[in-house]
Design a protein around this motif. Structure first.
Motif, mmCIF file in Angstrom:
data_model
loop_
_atom_site.group_PDB
_atom_site.id
_atom_site.type_symbol
_atom_site.label_atom_id
_atom_site.label_comp_id
_atom_site.label_asym_id
_atom_site.label_seq_id
_atom_site.Cartn_x
_atom_site.Cartn_y
_atom_site.Cartn_z
ATOM 1 N N TYR A 31 -7.766 -5.416 1.648
ATOM 2 C CA TYR A 31 -7.406 -4.017 1.430
ATOM 3 C C TYR A 31 -8.209 -3.449 0.268
ATOM 4 O O TYR A 31 -8.254 -4.059 -0.811
ATOM 5 C CB TYR A 31 -5.909 -3.928 1.135
ATOM 6 C CG TYR A 31 -5.375 -2.536 0.896
ATOM 7 C CD1 TYR A 31 -5.390 -1.987 -0.380
ATOM 8 C CD2 TYR A 31 -4.835 -1.780 1.922
ATOM 9 C CE1 TYR A 31 -4.910 -0.719 -0.623
ATOM 10 C CE2 TYR A 31 -4.338 -0.512 1.686
ATOM 11 C CZ TYR A 31 -4.375 0.011 0.415
ATOM 12 O OH TYR A 31 -3.898 1.268 0.176
ATOM 13 N N TYR A 48 -8.601 4.690 2.303
ATOM 14 C CA TYR A 48 -8.339 3.271 2.167
ATOM 15 C C TYR A 48 -8.868 2.518 3.387
ATOM 16 O O TYR A 48 -9.214 3.119 4.408
ATOM 17 C CB TYR A 48 -6.848 2.996 1.965
ATOM 18 C CG TYR A 48 -5.977 3.325 3.155
ATOM 19 C CD1 TYR A 48 -5.516 4.615 3.369
ATOM 20 C CD2 TYR A 48 -5.577 2.332 4.057
ATOM 21 C CE1 TYR A 48 -4.709 4.922 4.436
ATOM 22 C CE2 TYR A 48 -4.769 2.636 5.130
ATOM 23 C CZ TYR A 48 -4.332 3.937 5.314
ATOM 24 O OH TYR A 48 -3.520 4.237 6.387
ATOM 25 N N VAL A 50 -8.242 -1.379 5.505
ATOM 26 C CA VAL A 50 -7.474 -2.618 5.627
ATOM 27 C C VAL A 50 -8.348 -3.783 6.079
ATOM 28 O O VAL A 50 -7.855 -4.889 6.300
ATOM 29 C CB VAL A 50 -6.269 -2.448 6.571
ATOM 30 C CG1 VAL A 50 -5.329 -1.386 6.026
ATOM 31 C CG2 VAL A 50 -6.712 -2.099 7.976
ATOM 32 N N SER A 94 -6.765 -5.322 -2.878
ATOM 33 C CA SER A 94 -5.534 -6.084 -2.796
ATOM 34 C C SER A 94 -5.743 -7.218 -1.811
ATOM 35 O O SER A 94 -6.470 -7.065 -0.826
ATOM 36 C CB SER A 94 -4.406 -5.158 -2.333
ATOM 37 O OG SER A 94 -3.181 -5.824 -2.238
ATOM 38 N N GLY A 96 -4.106 -8.460 0.590
ATOM 39 C CA GLY A 96 -3.752 -8.252 1.979
ATOM 40 C C GLY A 96 -3.010 -6.957 2.132
ATOM 41 O O GLY A 96 -2.839 -6.198 1.167
ATOM 42 N N VAL A 97 -2.563 -6.689 3.315
ATOM 43 C CA VAL A 97 -1.878 -5.429 3.550
ATOM 44 C C VAL A 97 -0.370 -5.562 3.365
ATOM 45 O O VAL A 97 0.358 -4.595 3.523
ATOM 46 C CB VAL A 97 -2.185 -4.891 4.961
ATOM 47 C CG1 VAL A 97 -3.675 -4.648 5.104
ATOM 48 C CG2 VAL A 97 -1.730 -5.873 6.031
ATOM 49 N N GLY A 98 0.097 -6.759 3.020
ATOM 50 C CA GLY A 98 1.523 -6.930 2.790
ATOM 51 C C GLY A 98 1.977 -6.094 1.620
ATOM 52 O O GLY A 98 1.260 -5.951 0.623
ATOM 53 N N ARG B 94 5.747 0.744 -2.980
ATOM 54 C CA ARG B 94 5.351 0.559 -1.598
ATOM 55 C C ARG B 94 6.634 0.264 -0.822
ATOM 56 O O ARG B 94 7.545 -0.353 -1.361
ATOM 57 C CB ARG B 94 4.449 -0.671 -1.450
ATOM 58 C CG ARG B 94 2.982 -0.430 -1.453
ATOM 59 C CD ARG B 94 2.279 -1.765 -1.404
ATOM 60 N NE ARG B 94 0.953 -1.638 -0.805
ATOM 61 C CZ ARG B 94 0.075 -2.647 -0.722
ATOM 62 N NH1 ARG B 94 0.399 -3.828 -1.181
ATOM 63 N NH2 ARG B 94 -1.100 -2.473 -0.179
ATOM 64 N N GLY B 98 4.890 0.939 5.003
ATOM 65 C CA GLY B 98 3.628 1.563 4.634
ATOM 66 C C GLY B 98 2.668 0.589 4.008
ATOM 67 O O GLY B 98 3.050 -0.451 3.493
ATOM 68 N N GLN B 99 1.411 0.931 4.047
ATOM 69 C CA GLN B 99 0.386 0.077 3.482
ATOM 70 C C GLN B 99 -0.002 0.511 2.083
ATOM 71 O O GLN B 99 -0.588 -0.259 1.342
ATOM 72 C CB GLN B 99 -0.851 0.105 4.377
ATOM 73 C CG GLN B 99 -0.606 -0.448 5.757
ATOM 74 C CD GLN B 99 -1.775 -0.182 6.678
ATOM 75 O OE1 GLN B 99 -2.495 0.777 6.501
ATOM 76 N NE2 GLN B 99 -1.955 -1.027 7.676
ATOM 77 N N ASN B 100 0.306 1.735 1.754
ATOM 78 C CA ASN B 100 -0.286 2.320 0.562
ATOM 79 C C ASN B 100 0.710 2.463 -0.570
ATOM 80 O O ASN B 100 1.907 2.574 -0.371
ATOM 81 C CB ASN B 100 -0.879 3.683 0.898
ATOM 82 C CG ASN B 100 -1.945 3.570 1.950
ATOM 83 O OD1 ASN B 100 -2.783 2.677 1.910
ATOM 84 N ND2 ASN B 100 -1.913 4.474 2.920
ATOM 85 N N PHE B 101 0.145 2.471 -1.770
ATOM 86 C CA PHE B 101 0.928 2.694 -2.969
ATOM 87 C C PHE B 101 1.133 4.187 -3.193
ATOM 88 O O PHE B 101 0.256 4.994 -2.936
ATOM 89 C CB PHE B 101 0.191 2.165 -4.201
ATOM 90 C CG PHE B 101 0.205 0.678 -4.334
ATOM 91 C CD1 PHE B 101 -0.592 -0.118 -3.527
ATOM 92 C CD2 PHE B 101 1.000 0.064 -5.289
ATOM 93 C CE1 PHE B 101 -0.587 -1.493 -3.669
ATOM 94 C CE2 PHE B 101 1.009 -1.306 -5.431
ATOM 95 C CZ PHE B 101 0.212 -2.087 -4.625
#
Lengths: 114, 113
Positions: A31, A48, A50, A94, A96-98, B94, B98-101
């Protein structure tokens, strides 16, 4: 292990010019993201990714393009700079996408558009 | 939609006193909460995070944060402030959809000698 690197550190552009802000990470993170930081507004997400070949828009994508041809690199392009794009830009990655993974930030690029 | 509020733009505290920087959040699913610190002309540095489990989370540089689900808060704390803790602090959230902050606007902490 350099972490997240950004170039340049400072840039001054004239209205209408284009440029690319470079971002690279050597941690094999899936990410990556671009933020802009403006006083009193926190960080706002621009674009962004992934993973390599996958990008998507964030909260404030207009006027910016990104691509992700490799895992390591995630450049941000300003197509035609405007004074409203004067800001500090941060790249982050980051593992990963977790949702439990924290982000690692680069040192930032301070951009002024005249 | 996720959101984060940091109700104080500025917090001043004397060196040696305890400090608290406040954060409240709104998410639709389980919250994943983070604190970052930014020193002048630097990028953000990760301090700590809450994922699940104990409501008191310990992080870097002696900081800790208390998660309170009923009050939807995640306040950052330190028992004894140092002048070197003076910086800009960001809370972020988060959710598991969702994937984003999403970041709060930041709180500037000044520790006075």
């Amino acid at each position: 292990n350099a972490g997240v690197t950004q170039t340049p550190k400072f840039q001054v552009l004239k209205t209408g010019q284009s440029m690319t802000l470079q971002c690279a990470q050597d941690m094999n993170h899936e990410y990556m993201s671009w933020y802009r930081q403006d006083p009193g507004m926190g960080l706002r997400l621009i674009h962004y990714s992934v993973g390599a070949g996958i990008t998507d828009q964030g909260e404030v994508p207009n006027g910016y393009n990104v691509s992700r041809s490799t895992t390591e690199d995630f450049p941000l392009r300003l197509l035609s700079a405007a004074p409203s794009q004067t800001s500090v830009y941060f790249c982050a990655s980051s593992p990963g996408v977790g949702p439990y993974n924290e982000q690692f930030f680069g040192p930032g690029t301070r951009l002024t558009v005249l | 939609a996720q959101s984060v509020a940091q109700p104080e733009d500025q917090v001043n505290v004397a060196e040696g006193n305890p400090l608290t920087v406040k954060c409240t959040y709104s998410v639709s699913g389980n919250p994943y909460l983070f604190w970052y610190v930014q020193y002048p002309n630097r990028g953000l540095q990760f301090l700590l995070k809450y994922i699940t489990g104990d409501n008191l989370v310990k992080g870097s540089y002696g900081f800790e944060a208390e998660f309170n689900k009923s009050q939807t808060s995640f306040h950052l704390k330190k028992p004894s402030a140092l002048v070197s803790d003076s910086a800009l602090y960001f809370c972020a959230v988060r959710d598991n959809y969702g994937q984003n902050f999403v970041f709060g606007p930041g709180t500037r902490l000044s520790v006075l000698p």
